[in-house]
Design an enzyme around this catalytic site. Structure first.
Site, PDB file in Angstrom:
ATOM      1  N   LEU A  31       0.829  -1.205   0.000  1.00 12.24           N
ATOM      2  CA  LEU A  31       0.000   0.000   0.000  1.00 12.24           C
ATOM      3  C   LEU A  31       0.861   1.251   0.000  1.00 12.24           C
ATOM      4  O   LEU A  31       0.564   2.224  -0.715  1.00 12.24           O
ATOM      5  CB  LEU A  31      -0.931   0.007   1.215  1.00 12.24           C
ATOM      6  CG  LEU A  31      -1.844   1.225   1.336  1.00 12.24           C
ATOM      7  CD1 LEU A  31      -2.808   1.298   0.159  1.00 12.24           C
ATOM      8  CD2 LEU A  31      -2.614   1.198   2.654  1.00 12.24           C
ATOM      9  N   ALA A  32       1.923   1.248   0.774  1.00 15.00           N
ATOM     10  CA  ALA A  32       2.813   2.414   0.802  1.00 15.00           C
ATOM     11  C   ALA A  32       3.446   2.646  -0.561  1.00 15.00           C
ATOM     12  O   ALA A  32       3.535   3.783  -1.036  1.00 15.00           O
ATOM     13  CB  ALA A  32       3.894   2.223   1.868  1.00 15.00           C
ATOM     14  N   LYS A 159      -8.574   0.285   6.328  1.00 16.64           N
ATOM     15  CA  LYS A 159      -9.483  -0.850   6.398  1.00 16.64           C
ATOM     16  C   LYS A 159      -8.685  -2.143   6.164  1.00 16.64           C
ATOM     17  O   LYS A 159      -7.577  -2.065   5.588  1.00 16.64           O
ATOM     18  CB  LYS A 159     -10.615  -0.693   5.391  1.00 16.64           C
ATOM     19  CG  LYS A 159     -10.221  -0.966   3.944  1.00 16.64           C
ATOM     20  CD  LYS A 159     -11.424  -1.301   3.104  1.00 16.64           C
ATOM     21  CE  LYS A 159     -11.061  -2.369   2.110  1.00 16.64           C
ATOM     22  NZ  LYS A 159     -12.127  -2.972   1.390  1.00 16.64           N
ATOM     23  N   HIS A 189     -10.723   5.211   0.960  1.00 15.55           N
ATOM     24  CA  HIS A 189     -10.258   6.011  -0.172  1.00 15.55           C
ATOM     25  C   HIS A 189     -11.393   6.397  -1.121  1.00 15.55           C
ATOM     26  O   HIS A 189     -11.257   7.360  -1.880  1.00 15.55           O
ATOM     27  CB  HIS A 189      -9.147   5.264  -0.936  1.00 15.55           C
ATOM     28  CG  HIS A 189      -9.615   4.078  -1.711  1.00 15.55           C
ATOM     29  ND1 HIS A 189      -9.734   2.830  -1.145  1.00 15.55           N
ATOM     30  CD2 HIS A 189      -9.989   3.943  -2.999  1.00 15.55           C
ATOM     31  CE1 HIS A 189     -10.168   1.974  -2.054  1.00 15.55           C
ATOM     32  NE2 HIS A 189     -10.327   2.622  -3.190  1.00 15.55           N
ATOM     33  N   HIS A 251     -17.199   0.584   1.590  1.00 12.76           N
ATOM     34  CA  HIS A 251     -17.257   1.432   0.399  1.00 12.76           C
ATOM     35  C   HIS A 251     -18.698   1.746  -0.025  1.00 12.76           C
ATOM     36  O   HIS A 251     -19.083   2.913  -0.157  1.00 12.76           O
ATOM     37  CB  HIS A 251     -16.533   0.775  -0.772  1.00 12.76           C
ATOM     38  CG  HIS A 251     -15.063   0.617  -0.572  1.00 12.76           C
ATOM     39  ND1 HIS A 251     -14.325   1.480   0.209  1.00 12.76           N
ATOM     40  CD2 HIS A 251     -14.175  -0.290  -1.057  1.00 12.76           C
ATOM     41  CE1 HIS A 251     -13.060   1.102   0.203  1.00 12.76           C
ATOM     42  NE2 HIS A 251     -12.950   0.043  -0.559  1.00 12.76           N
TER      43      HIS A 251
END
Length: 495
Positions: A31-32, A159, A189, A251
């Site tokens: 993710l980073a 999440k 997001h 979401h």
């Protein structure tokens, strides 16, 4: 705040933030690399990141600062979009990066991190938990015990925030032992997408729509989030989650809230989140016959879900469609149709507000049936389309035809549209600003789980199996029956 390749016009559109120290736990993770660091790089290129701000990667791996910068340089080359072509900008950004090897469950690295962090007036300190939920509590405790956090510190948690209501409450309680609610940023997001925020602007900034935004004029609302990818690479996680936990509970629930909520008194964090919470609490339970679960099978060229998940007997859904109602004055008896799935025929996310037909047609039966539809596209071509009915050009009488009034961001905003719509860029900068409007509150998360859990428990108790559907199709046939039996049809992806 001049940057290489940044024009004065671009800088003029940027709202500056205060200098900051941002620590990314899981700073070497997927993710980073894919989202967080490229988002920060693009904000740097836009001139929004102050010169004395710093980004500190933290993970268990032992590596030097130079090695970490090499890792980030490679990530930017792969995920940094057009700005990564500017090598001078990349090298200038990398100078803001540091690295500390830290053991979340032990003592290693915490003294080194404390020595690296600055204690200056006006400096924002934030910690991004880009790690699994099992480490949220231990990291929060370590920050407090090692004197790294004070009343102004902010933490960002990704999440999944819990697996059910009980685990979500437990996580909230763990974090609340060390941080106040106004310090905790639960990130989704989807709420950072330009179109999602434009939804609020369209609703509450235009007299045209808000008077019509209710059960008197709206026939039904559809929310679709469709993906062409399978669960390969995430099979182990996904098989314990499924589409309901992975997508609907967070979401789609957030999109539903923004569509259905009452106008908040002001565009402010708690005012907005109070109204979203009211929507979730007004959701009716969903009957089993209003839920369709599916699982993709192999089409010969792609593996089946069970092959991807490496579980030959899995009953986990990769697709779900359901019809729900909100019991309040605005939306009484108005159905909301939600669907999401993997390995579908197209990648698309859309909210469709389908208005009712006119009460009487003056043009006769030959004019056909027509409805106005407001379509909000979240991906891949972000924008909005309003369908209106006009006379078909030419002789031959009054023949009516539906035409779109289309606003695609790429057309309306020009070549910079791609850059202004990245969700992580906006949300990370909101953390630095201290703006929680687009982040979930603890009671909101728990309310979503309180509605979701009984649905999951119901099909598990009954032993229901998901309906098979071909990979690359529009989902199981039963999803079409769910809406067709009401005299309606799905928009977009065909089933």
């Amino acid at each position: 705040m001049n940057r290489i390749g940044v024009t004065p016009e671009m800088v003029s559109r940027v709202i500056p933030v205060d200098p900051f120290d941002l620590v990314i736990f899981g700073g070497t993770g997927d993710l980073a690399r894919r989202k967080i660091l490229p988002a920060l790089f693009r904000r740097f290129c836009a001139g929004q990141m102050p010169d004395d701000s710093r980004i500190i990667g933290a993970a268990r791996s032992e590596m030097s600062e130079s090695e970490y910068r090499d890792l980030v340089r490679d990530a930017l080359a792969e995920f940094g979009k057009k700005h990564a072509e500017d090598k001078h900008a990349v090298e200038a950004f990398l100078k803001h990066l540091h690295y500390v090897a830290v053991d979340a469950m032990g003592d290693g690295g915490w003294k080194e991190m404390k020595a690296l962090l600055r204690d200056e007036e006006g400096l924002v300190r934030a910690f991004y938990f880009s790690v699994g939920p099992s480490l949220f509590g231990p990291l929060a405790e370590q920050l407090r015990e090692n004197g790294l956090a004070d009343r102004e510190t902010r933490i960002v948690v990704e999440k999944p925030f819990g697996h059910d209501l009980e685990s979500a409450r437990s996580l909230n309680e763990e974090l609340a032992q060390h941080f106040y609610e106004d310090q905790i940023y639960r990130i989704d997001h989807y709420l950072g997408k330009e179109t999602v925020q434009n939804l609020m602007a369209v609703r509450f900034g235009n007299m045209l729509f808000e008077p019509l935004w209710n059960a008197q004029y709206v026939d039904h609302i559809q929310i679709t989030v469709a993906e062409t990818v399978g669960v390969g690479g995430r099979g182990s996680y996904y098989d314990h989650s499924g589409a309901m936990r992975d997508m609907v509970q967070n979401h789609l629930m957030q999109l539903l809230c923004l569509i259905a909520m009452e106008p908040p008194a002001q565009f402010e964090a708690d005012a907005v989140r109070d109204e979203k919470l009211k929507v979730i609490r007004a959701l009716d339970p969903v009957d089993p016959d209003q839920i369709v679960r599916g699982q993709y099978t192999s089409d010969g060229s792609m593996p089946s879900y069970r092959e991807d998940a490496e579980n030959p007997t899995s009953k986990t859904e990769s697709f779900i469609a359901l019809k729900c109602y909100i019991s309040n004055w605005r939306w009484a008896n108005t159905p909301f149709y939600l669907r999401t799935g993997k390995r579908l025929s197209a990648r698309a996310s859309e909210i469709a507000v389908v208005f009712k037909e006119t009460p009487h047609s003056i043009f006769g039966i030959d004019s056909g049936r027509h409805r106005n539809v407001l379509s909000i596209r979240l991906q891949p071509d972000e924008g909005m389309t309003l369908g209106v009915t006009i006379k078909e050009p030419g002789p031959g009488g009054m023949r009516l035809v539906d035409v779109p009034l289309d606003m695609s961001f790429a057309d309306a905003l020009g070549p910079d549209a791609e850059e202004v719509t990245d969700a992580y860029e906006r949300l990370i900068m909101d953390v630095i600003r201290g703006n929680q409007t687009l982040f979930m509150r603890g009671d909101e998360v728990e309310a979503a789980w309180a509605w979701t859990d009984p649905l999951i428990e119901g099909w598990e108790r009954r032993g229901d199996s998901p309906k098979p559907y071909d990979a690359g199709s529009g989902g199981p046939d039963d999803a079409a029956f769910l809406i067709n039996r009401d005299g309606r049809r799905w928009r977009g992806i065909k089933i």
